[in-house]
Scaffold this motif. Structure first.
Motif, mmCIF file in Angstrom:
data_model
loop_
_atom_site.group_PDB
_atom_site.id
_atom_site.type_symbol
_atom_site.label_atom_id
_atom_site.label_comp_id
_atom_site.label_asym_id
_atom_site.label_seq_id
_atom_site.Cartn_x
_atom_site.Cartn_y
_atom_site.Cartn_z
ATOM 1 N N MET A 1 0.863 -1.196 0.000
ATOM 2 C CA MET A 1 0.000 0.000 0.000
ATOM 3 C C MET A 1 0.896 1.242 0.000
ATOM 4 N N ALA A 331 -8.120 11.513 4.075
ATOM 5 C CA ALA A 331 -7.908 10.871 2.778
ATOM 6 C C ALA A 331 -7.370 11.904 1.796
ATOM 7 N N ASP A 332 -6.362 11.525 1.043
ATOM 8 C CA ASP A 332 -5.734 12.482 0.136
ATOM 9 C C ASP A 332 -5.384 11.806 -1.194
ATOM 10 N N PRO A 333 -6.393 11.528 -2.017
ATOM 11 C CA PRO A 333 -6.111 10.878 -3.302
ATOM 12 C C PRO A 333 -5.301 11.795 -4.215
ATOM 13 N N ARG A 337 -10.847 13.804 -7.672
ATOM 14 C CA ARG A 337 -12.087 13.221 -8.188
ATOM 15 C C ARG A 337 -12.063 11.702 -8.158
ATOM 16 N N ASP A 338 -10.893 11.130 -7.792
ATOM 17 C CA ASP A 338 -10.774 9.678 -7.896
ATOM 18 C C ASP A 338 -10.594 9.013 -6.540
ATOM 19 N N LEU A 339 -11.505 9.314 -5.622
ATOM 20 C CA LEU A 339 -11.485 8.686 -4.305
ATOM 21 C C LEU A 339 -11.666 7.171 -4.437
ATOM 22 N N PHE A 340 -12.543 6.768 -5.356
ATOM 23 C CA PHE A 340 -12.807 5.344 -5.543
ATOM 24 C C PHE A 340 -11.565 4.615 -6.056
ATOM 25 N N GLY A 341 -10.861 5.266 -6.982
ATOM 26 C CA GLY A 341 -9.628 4.675 -7.495
ATOM 27 C C GLY A 341 -8.589 4.498 -6.397
ATOM 28 N N MET A 342 -8.492 5.490 -5.497
ATOM 29 C CA MET A 342 -7.566 5.361 -4.375
ATOM 30 C C MET A 342 -7.936 4.144 -3.534
ATOM 31 N N LEU A 343 -9.235 3.977 -3.319
ATOM 32 C CA LEU A 343 -9.728 2.852 -2.515
ATOM 33 C C LEU A 343 -9.392 1.512 -3.174
ATOM 34 N N THR A 344 -9.727 1.359 -4.455
ATOM 35 C CA THR A 344 -9.517 0.052 -5.100
ATOM 36 C C THR A 344 -8.025 -0.233 -5.284
ATOM 37 N N SER A 346 -5.757 0.535 -3.275
ATOM 38 C CA SER A 346 -5.125 0.265 -1.981
ATOM 39 C C SER A 346 -5.045 -1.242 -1.709
ATOM 40 N N ALA A 347 -5.886 -2.014 -2.372
ATOM 41 C CA ALA A 347 -5.992 -3.460 -2.050
ATOM 42 C C ALA A 347 -4.792 -4.244 -2.581
#
Lengths: 347, 347
Positions: A1, A331-333, A337-344, A346-347
C-alpha cells in the motif's frame, strides 16, 4: 500500500505525550505560557466567532462540543461531564480537541484535553488573579482539593507569586493528597479542618468543589473586605458554591456573560445582575480592581476561547520536539475526483 | 512510564485501515450493510436528539460539526467544505468522526470519515432508490462523474439491481475516469457527450456535480414520466442542480426538512413546499411511490443520523479484525482526584 501524503497526516498529542511535553517544559512554565496565549486571545475577543456550547444531555451526564474560530484557526473541544462515572472507575470529565486551518478546513492538531483543560482552567484563574487580586497578596485559601487544586496553586504561584496555601476539603483524604503533592512542589501548606479556618488570613479564596448541587461552600460571613474570590466549581446549571449574599457585595467578573448567566454562580441572580467582561479589563477598556477593600469575584465557567488558546499553544509547543505522532486521518487521493480509485488501488 | 489503562484507549480507524476494512469486506457488501444500519436508524427517527449542524463560515469555506445521539450512543462528524482547495492540492471535503457512549461520555471510536461519508451518501441514495425507483428500473443516468460517482453506482447495483450506466460530465476526463473504474467493476457503461443524451432511456437519474452555484444540470424537458431523480449535488445554500419546474412536477422526499429547506434543491421553492420525510416512508407510515408515471425526487443533503449509522457500522465492523489502532487519548488516573499526581509521576 502506498504511504499517505504529508497533507493527509495530522499531528496527534496522546495523554502520554502531553505529560511528556508538560514535564519537559515544567508545569509552571506551561501555565505561564498558556496564560500568555489566553491573554492574547482575550485581548482580541471581538475577532472570534463565538457560539454557545452545543450540549447533548442524558440522564447521567452531558456531552458538549465547544467550537470557536478566528480568521486563521478553528478549534473545538469535545468534553463530557458524568458525575456518577467515578463509581464505575471512569473519569467524570474527559476531553479532546482539534485545531484546524480556516483557509483549508484541514485539521492541524488533534490532542488529548483532559490534562490540557486542567492546565488552561488554572492558567485562566491565575491570569485573572493577576488583574484582580489585592496588592501584596501572599496567602490563598483553597476549598475543594480535587483534581484541579494543584494546577490552580501552581498557576497562582507563577502568575501571582502566591506560595502559602490553606487547604480544606470535606474529604480529608483529598486534602492530604493535595498537601502531599503541593509540599513536593515547595509550597507552604496548612491543612484546615473547616472552610472557615481555611479562609483566615487569606487574600485570595479559590473554591473548587465537585458536588453537582447548589451548595454553600463559602458563606457571606467568611468573606472579608479586599479579598479576591476565584470561584471555579460553579460551572453548570444547578451547581453553585457561593451564598448569593457574597455576589451582591462583590464586583463580579466573567468570561462570556451569555454562558456565565446560565452556568456560573450568577445563575442565582437576576438576569440583569451587573458583571464585567474580563476581555475588556485585559484590554484596559474598563477597570479591574479599583479599591483595596473591594471584593472581586471571578465567576469561572470555562469558555471555548480558552480551549482555542490552549490548542494554539500546544500546536506551537510541539513544533520543536517529538511529543506527537502523525495520524493518517485525512484521505488524500492523487486525483481529488478519484477517491474510488484510491480505494480500489489500496488493495 | 506506566501504560495507560484499557479505559483510556480509543479505537482509531485511519484512512489506510478504512481502505483495508472496505476492500476486505468488498465495497458492495459494505454499502449493503451501511444501508441496513441507515434504514434501522431512519425507522427509529423520533428516538434521536436532532440538532441543526453547527457551521463556522469563512471567506473560502465552511467547517461543520454534525452531532446526534440516541439513548445509547452519541456521534458527531467534523467536516469541511472548501471548493477552492483543489487548486492548492488539498481536498474540497475531509471528514472524521467520533462515536461515544452516552452512559459514560467516553469516546468509543475515532475514525476517518472522508471515505466513510462517500460510502454512507451512496448507501443512503441506494436505499432511497429501493423505496422510490420505478419497478423494473435497469438504466441509471449519472450527471457529474466526480468523487461520489462510482460509490453511487455500486450502491444502486447492490441495492436496486442497476448494472447499466449512462455517464456525463462537463469534464470528459472525469467521465473517462469514472467509466474506467466502473467497467473494472463489471458495469455496462455508455459515455455521453451531453446530459440530454445521458438521460435517454434511463429510469433513474443521479445528479452529482460539484459546482458551488445555482446551476441547471437537469432541465425540465429532460425528465420524463416515471423517473426517479437522485439529486446529490444540491447540498448547501446557493448550490442547486435542478430547474425548479422539475420540483413542481415531482414528489419530493427529504431527510430532515429544516435542513433540506436551507441546503437542498427545495431552497428554490417556497417555505411551505410539500415534502415527504423518508423515515416515515421507511416506517410504512406514508407511501413512497404510488404511481408508475410519478416523478420521485430524493433531495439529498446528508444528515447527521446517516453519519451516526456509519459510525455504528464501523464500530461493529472492526470488532473481529485488526483494522484499527488504539489511541491513548483519555487521561485515566488511578485516583480521579489525583490528575496532578499522574502527571508528576509520569516524569
Amino acid at each position: 500500500m502506498s504511504q499517505p501524503s504529508e497533507l493527509a497526516l495530522v499531528p496527534f498529542v496522546s495523554v502520554a505525550n502531553m505529560m511528556r511535553l508538560v514535564m519537559s517544559l515544567g508545569p509552571e512554565q506551561v501555565l505561564a505560557d498558556l496564560a500568555r496565549y489566553i491573554e492574547d486571545d482575550f485581548r482580541r475577543w471581538p475577532e472570534f466567532d463565538k457560539t454557545p456550547r452545543v450540549a447533548s444531555h442524558s440522564r447521567d451526564g452531558v456531552i458538549e462540543l465547544m467550537p470557536t474560530a478566528d480568521a486563521e484557526n478553528y478549534g473545538f473541544k469535545y468534553v463530557n461531564g458524568h458525575p456518577k462515572n467515578t463509581h464505575s472507575g471512569y473519569q467524570t470529565v474527559t476531553a479532546f480537541g482539534v485545531l484546524s486551518s480556516v483557509a483549508t478546513g484541514y485539521p492541524i492538531l488533534l490532542t488529548e484535553m483532559t490534562i490540557l483543560t486542567a492546565l488552561r482552567t488554572a492558567a485562566t484563574s491565575g491570569l485573572v488573579g493577576r488583574y484582580l487580586a489585592p496588592e501584596g497578596a501572599e496567602v490563598m485559601a483553597m476549598i475543594g482539593n480535587g483534581a484541579q487544586c494543584e494546577f490552580q496553586a501552581l498557576a497562582f504561584r507563577v502568575l501571582c507569586g502566591i506560595n502559602r496555601l490553606r487547604l480544606h476539603d470535606i474529604d480529608p483524604a483529598a486534602t492530604a493528597k493535595a498537601a502531599r503533592n503541593l509540599r513536593a512542589q515547595g509550597f507552604e501548606v496548612v491543612e484546615c479542618a473547616s472552610a472557615q479556618t481555611a479562609v483566615e488570613g487569606a487574600q485570595i479564596i479559590t473554591t473548587c468543589t465537585a458536588d453537582k448541587q447548589n451548595a454553600t461552600v463559602l458563606s457571606d460571613n467568611m468573606v472579608g473586605a479586599g479579598v479576591h474570590i476565584n470561584a471555579i466549581g460553579g460551572d453548570c446549571p444547578g451547581k453553585t458554591e457561593l451564598q448569593c449574599d457574597i455576589l451582591s457585595r462583590a464586583s463580579v467578573f466573567v468570561e462570556y456573560p451569555p454562558q456565565t448567566r446560565i452556568e456560573g454562580e450568577i445563575q442565582q441572580m437576576p438576569e440583569d445582575f451587573p458583571v464585567t467582561e474580563l476581555w475588556q479589563v485585559m484590554l484596559g477598556a474598563v477597570p479591574g480592581r479599583t479599591d483595596p477593600r473591594q471584593i472581586t469575584l471571578f465567576d469561572s465557567v470555562g469558555f471555548a476561547i480558552e480551549d482555542f488558546s490552549a490548542l494554539r499553544y500546544v500546536h506551537d509547543a510541539i513544533k520543536d520536539g517529538d511529543c506527537y505522532e502523525l495520524l493518517d486521518i485525512l484521505a488524500d487521493p492523487d486525483d481529488p475526483r478519484d477517491l474510488f480509485g484510491m480505494l480500489t488501488r489500496s488493495a
